[in-house]
Design an enzyme around this catalytic site. Structure first.
Site, short mmCIF file in Angstrom:
data_model
loop_
_atom_site.label_atom_id
_atom_site.label_comp_id
_atom_site.label_asym_id
_atom_site.label_seq_id
_atom_site.Cartn_x
_atom_site.Cartn_y
_atom_site.Cartn_z
N HIS A 189 0.84 -1.20 0.00
CA HIS A 189 0.00 0.00 0.00
C HIS A 189 0.88 1.26 0.00
O HIS A 189 0.58 2.24 -0.69
CB HIS A 189 -0.91 0.02 1.23
CG HIS A 189 -2.19 -0.75 1.05
ND1 HIS A 189 -2.21 -2.11 0.85
CD2 HIS A 189 -3.49 -0.33 1.05
CE1 HIS A 189 -3.48 -2.50 0.74
NE2 HIS A 189 -4.26 -1.45 0.84
N HIS A 237 0.61 -3.85 9.30
CA HIS A 237 2.02 -3.80 8.93
C HIS A 237 2.84 -3.35 10.13
O HIS A 237 2.36 -2.57 10.97
CB HIS A 237 2.27 -2.82 7.78
CG HIS A 237 2.06 -3.41 6.42
ND1 HIS A 237 2.89 -4.37 5.89
CD2 HIS A 237 1.13 -3.17 5.48
CE1 HIS A 237 2.47 -4.69 4.68
NE2 HIS A 237 1.39 -3.97 4.40
#
Length: 270
Positions: A189, A237
């Site tokens: 992302h 993450h």
């Protein structure tokens, strides 16, 4: 536990407890620095090119810098392979920050960043790439359309390759505001947002009137930065994944922009 480990955990605890404030302060500072750099570049770039450095020499230097960024990023990634363990400083910081965020962030904050993170979803970026590519072709900007697609697609391939190399497991995230699977390092992302929104800002600087240049770049910076750190807030993450995503995305973006500038300037008649 040694003193360094204690300090790392204390820093992670503080950042986790003040995550939202640190995010907005850092974003404001980043935008101010970017705006200042753009103003400086617009004011002095003509003097640099028109002075002792030719366009060819300046572009050659930029290419070397871009390639150097890729090499340096690869070297840092190789070193990071040795320090992801839970008993190393990177691992300690990542795990402690994620743990603190899971305790400190409210449902409202998670919901906001859960919405924001969709700006970096593969489907969102893919649709944007296709739409912009079609618009460029409609305007007969074939070379820019080709460069745009290659840059965005190449960034995605690079990120996938890096994920397969590192095979890092994601943090556990069961809050329900975001779901992610696959390998964690580096953040797709984040790198995707840097490349796609960065390239979009570059296209705006090439095709739109000068009054739109600074706003376009600042918006791209804000989108990429916010999308990247939303992944940490949502605990899908580790923080080092996002930092690595920024590094790899920026390195690839630099190479692509410089390559397009070289092609553009060398295609000029005379």
């Amino acid at each position: 536990m040694d003193d360094d480990a204690v300090q790392v955990q204390a820093l992670a605890d503080w950042l986790g407890a003040h995550a939202v404030s640190v995010f907005f302060v850092t974003l404001i500072i980043l935008l101010l620095v970017t705006a200042t750099a753009l103003v400086f570049f617009r004011r002095y770039s003509g003097r640099i090119v028109g002075g002792n450095l030719s366009r060819t020499m300046l572009l050659s230097i930029c290419l070397v810098v871009g390639a150097g960024m890729l090499v340096a990023t690869a070297a840092v990634f190789a070193e990071m392979m040795e320090v992801f363990q839970a008993d190393e400083e990177f691992g300690l910081f990542d795990s402690r920050l994620t743990e603190t965020l899971s305790k400190e962030l409210s449902a409202t904050t998670l919901r906001v960043f859960g919405t924001l993170t969709h700006l970096g979803d593969p489907i969102t970026l893919t649709v944007l790439v296709v739409v912009v590519g079609i618009l460029l072709l409609a305007r007969r900007q074939t070379a820019m359309a080709f460069g745009w697609v290659v840059a965005c697609a190449g960034g995605a391939v690079l990120n996938r390759a890096l994920k397969q190399i590192f095979e890092r497991v994601r943090p556990v995230h069961d809050h329900g505001f975001a779901v992610a699977d696959g390998y964690s390092f580096p953040s797709g992302h984040t790198s995707g947002s840097v490349v796609v929104y960065g390239m979009l800002a570059y296209l705006c600087m090439r095709l739109l009137p000068s009054r739109w240049h600074v706003p376009a770049v600042l918006l791209a910076v804000a989108l990429a930065f916010s999308t990247g750190w939303s992944r940490v807030f949502l605990q899908v993450h580790w923080a080092s994944d996002v930092i690595a995503g920024f590094a790899s995305g920026l390195a690839w973006l630099t190479v692509c922009v410089v390559a397009m500038e070289v092609a553009r300037r060398h295609s000029r008649p005379g």
